[in-house]
Design a protein around this motif. Structure first.
Motif, PDB file in Angstrom:
ATOM      1  N   ASP A 244     -13.152  49.502   5.329  1.00 27.85           N
ATOM      2  CA  ASP A 244     -14.568  49.795   5.066  1.00 27.85           C
ATOM      3  C   ASP A 244     -15.199  48.740   4.165  1.00 27.85           C
ATOM      4  O   ASP A 244     -16.366  48.365   4.357  1.00 27.85           O
ATOM      5  N   LEU A 245     -14.447  48.253   3.180  1.00 30.15           N
ATOM      6  CA  LEU A 245     -14.973  47.212   2.291  1.00 30.15           C
ATOM      7  C   LEU A 245     -15.298  45.938   3.058  1.00 30.15           C
ATOM      8  O   LEU A 245     -16.351  45.315   2.852  1.00 30.15           O
ATOM      9  N   VAL A 246     -14.411  45.546   3.948  1.00 27.73           N
ATOM     10  CA  VAL A 246     -14.609  44.314   4.712  1.00 27.73           C
ATOM     11  C   VAL A 246     -15.711  44.495   5.748  1.00 27.73           C
ATOM     12  O   VAL A 246     -16.523  43.588   5.975  1.00 27.73           O
ATOM     13  N   VAL A 247     -15.775  45.667   6.384  1.00 27.84           N
ATOM     14  CA  VAL A 247     -16.832  45.941   7.352  1.00 27.84           C
ATOM     15  C   VAL A 247     -18.201  45.917   6.665  1.00 27.84           C
ATOM     16  O   VAL A 247     -19.180  45.386   7.212  1.00 27.84           O
ATOM     17  N   ALA A 248     -18.264  46.467   5.461  1.00 24.73           N
ATOM     18  CA  ALA A 248     -19.527  46.453   4.715  1.00 24.73           C
ATOM     19  C   ALA A 248     -19.957  45.024   4.414  1.00 24.73           C
ATOM     20  O   ALA A 248     -21.158  44.682   4.503  1.00 24.73           O
ATOM     21  N   GLU A 249     -18.985  44.162   4.071  1.00 24.62           N
ATOM     22  CA  GLU A 249     -19.304  42.755   3.820  1.00 24.62           C
ATOM     23  C   GLU A 249     -19.836  42.101   5.093  1.00 24.62           C
ATOM     24  O   GLU A 249     -20.820  41.347   5.060  1.00 24.62           O
ATOM     25  N   TYR A 250     -19.199  42.383   6.218  1.00 21.11           N
ATOM     26  CA  TYR A 250     -19.632  41.816   7.496  1.00 21.11           C
ATOM     27  C   TYR A 250     -21.048  42.260   7.834  1.00 21.11           C
ATOM     28  O   TYR A 250     -21.883  41.451   8.259  1.00 21.11           O
ATOM     29  N   ARG A 251     -21.361  43.548   7.624  1.00 20.81           N
ATOM     30  CA  ARG A 251     -22.695  44.053   7.941  1.00 20.81           C
ATOM     31  C   ARG A 251     -23.755  43.438   7.040  1.00 20.81           C
ATOM     32  O   ARG A 251     -24.861  43.129   7.482  1.00 20.81           O
ATOM     33  N   THR A 252     -23.397  43.251   5.768  1.00 20.00           N
ATOM     34  CA  THR A 252     -24.342  42.611   4.840  1.00 20.00           C
ATOM     35  C   THR A 252     -24.620  41.176   5.258  1.00 20.00           C
ATOM     36  O   THR A 252     -25.775  40.721   5.259  1.00 20.00           O
ATOM     37  N   ALA A 253     -23.554  40.450   5.617  1.00 19.95           N
ATOM     38  CA  ALA A 253     -23.724  39.065   6.052  1.00 19.95           C
ATOM     39  C   ALA A 253     -24.535  38.992   7.332  1.00 19.95           C
ATOM     40  O   ALA A 253     -25.411  38.127   7.493  1.00 19.95           O
ATOM     41  N   ARG A 254     -24.273  39.925   8.256  1.00 21.00           N
ATOM     42  CA  ARG A 254     -25.004  39.934   9.518  1.00 21.00           C
ATOM     43  C   ARG A 254     -26.479  40.239   9.297  1.00 21.00           C
ATOM     44  O   ARG A 254     -27.353  39.633   9.911  1.00 21.00           O
ATOM     45  N   ALA A 255     -26.750  41.192   8.382  1.00 18.33           N
ATOM     46  CA  ALA A 255     -28.147  41.538   8.084  1.00 18.33           C
ATOM     47  C   ALA A 255     -28.877  40.340   7.476  1.00 18.33           C
ATOM     48  O   ALA A 255     -30.061  40.119   7.742  1.00 18.33           O
ATOM     49  N   GLY A 256     -28.168  39.557   6.661  1.00 21.86           N
ATOM     50  CA  GLY A 256     -28.779  38.388   6.049  1.00 21.86           C
ATOM     51  C   GLY A 256     -29.115  37.296   7.033  1.00 21.86           C
ATOM     52  O   GLY A 256     -30.015  36.476   6.799  1.00 21.86           O
ATOM     53  N   LEU A 257     -28.379  37.260   8.166  1.00 22.67           N
ATOM     54  CA  LEU A 257     -28.628  36.243   9.182  1.00 22.67           C
ATOM     55  C   LEU A 257     -29.623  36.703  10.240  1.00 22.67           C
ATOM     56  O   LEU A 257     -30.113  35.894  11.023  1.00 22.67           O
ATOM     57  N   ARG A 258     -29.922  38.025  10.280  1.00 17.37           N
ATOM     58  CA  ARG A 258     -30.791  38.567  11.331  1.00 17.37           C
ATOM     59  C   ARG A 258     -32.244  38.169  11.087  1.00 17.37           C
ATOM     60  O   ARG A 258     -32.762  38.349   9.978  1.00 17.37           O
ATOM     61  N   PRO A 259     -32.938  37.644  12.079  1.00 14.99           N
ATOM     62  CA  PRO A 259     -34.358  37.306  11.921  1.00 14.99           C
ATOM     63  C   PRO A 259     -35.172  38.542  11.582  1.00 14.99           C
ATOM     64  O   PRO A 259     -34.854  39.654  12.008  1.00 14.99           O
ATOM     65  N   ALA A 260     -36.238  38.358  10.803  1.00 16.99           N
ATOM     66  CA  ALA A 260     -37.115  39.476  10.406  1.00 16.99           C
ATOM     67  C   ALA A 260     -37.642  40.158  11.645  1.00 16.99           C
ATOM     68  O   ALA A 260     -38.114  39.536  12.591  1.00 16.99           O
ATOM     69  N   GLY A 261     -37.609  41.510  11.642  1.00 18.28           N
ATOM     70  CA  GLY A 261     -38.140  42.274  12.756  1.00 18.28           C
ATOM     71  C   GLY A 261     -37.101  42.656  13.786  1.00 18.28           C
ATOM     72  O   GLY A 261     -37.353  43.499  14.639  1.00 18.28           O
TER      73      GLY A 261
END
Length: 264
Positions: A244-261
């Motif tokens: 869960d800790l690593v998945v949370a890191e992956y989701r945070t990184a993915r959200a940071g790379l996702r274009p606005a909208g």
């Protein structure tokens, strides 16, 4: 809780270590400890800084800030050979074995006993290699066989045995189970268990397989973005918590790379 005046059982302490390579910060204020006879699992995503940390501990890199203490004394490693002379040895994925040489020659690579100052004492190397491997429960058909003819698990075991019998007190294992089958992996895990039972060597394992970390390690550290973010005894954590800790890191990184909208 341990008294602040009680003597430390840590054989190794890394305190406030950071490391930069140009504009890239590899490590940020890292603190890590390894107790005598302990097996510590170091996990983290690719690029988290695990290899950089290991290379600082083994003397390959110098830290930009912070300090390293060995048995309570601050040390500054001049080189890998200097760290090895003080009892820290590393077994990398490539093992640093010479495939064309025999098992016993690899066991004594660069520290061969000699006769009359120049002749290799092959009889002594052969006898000691057999004794050391038998003592550790490493099953090799013959110490005369070329390393190239052995399995991956057998080669890994030889590299570990070489470090242990060169009187290392701290052993750093870099992905010891990478690219191994289940049977070979069990052999290495059993070897780590045997070493832990003896309590003579402290071990730090870099690994990606969290189940194997929980199986053989006493404690686990998670390195994320150059910092230790998690430190727990393996008895007090679980595969789910680590995942869960690593998945949370992956989701945070993915959200940071996702274009606005964009949708989540």
């Amino acid at each position: 809780m341990t008294s602040p005046d009680a003597p430390s059982t840590d054989v190794l302490r890394v305190e406030h270590v950071s490391k930069r390579f140009g504009t890239v910060t590899a490590l940020r204020d890292v603190n890590i400890r390894l107790a005598k006879g302990e097996v510590l699992g170091l996990i983290g995503d690719n690029g988290a800084g695990k290899s950089t940390l290991m290379k600082i501990i083994c003397g390959f890199h110098q830290p930009d800030t912070g300090r390293i203490l060995l048995d309570g004394d601050e040390v500054s490693f001049r080189s890998v050979d200097h760290a090895r002379a003080l009892g820290i040895d590393t077994v990398y994925q490539d093992l640093a074995l010479i495939n064309e040489l025999s098992v016993y020659h690899n066991m004594f690579l660069n520290r061969e006993p000699v006769i009359l100052g120049c002749l290799l004492n092959n009889r002594k190397m052969r006898s000691l290699a057999r004794r050391h491997l038998d003592d550790m429960g490493v099953h090799i058909p013959s110490v005369d066989v070329e390393v190239a003819k052995l399995s991956g698990g057998q080669r890994q075991a030889i590299a570990v045995a070489r470090s242990v019998y060169s009187r290392s007190k701290i052993l750093l294992l870099d992905e010891p189970l990478a690219a191994m089958g289940a049977k070979e992996g069990v052999q290495i895990l059993d070897l780590v268990r045997d070493l832990k039972a003896r309590g003579e060597v402290s071990i730090m394992i870099i690994a990606h397989n969290y189940a194997q970390v929980l199986e053989v390690c006493d404690r686990v550290n998670l390195l994320q973005h150059g910092s230790i973010t998690f430190d727990k005894p393996t008895a007090r954590t679980s595969l789910k918590e680590l995942t869960d800790l690593v998945v949370a890191e992956y989701r945070t990184a993915r959200a940071g790379l996702r274009p606005a909208g964009d949708p989540p």
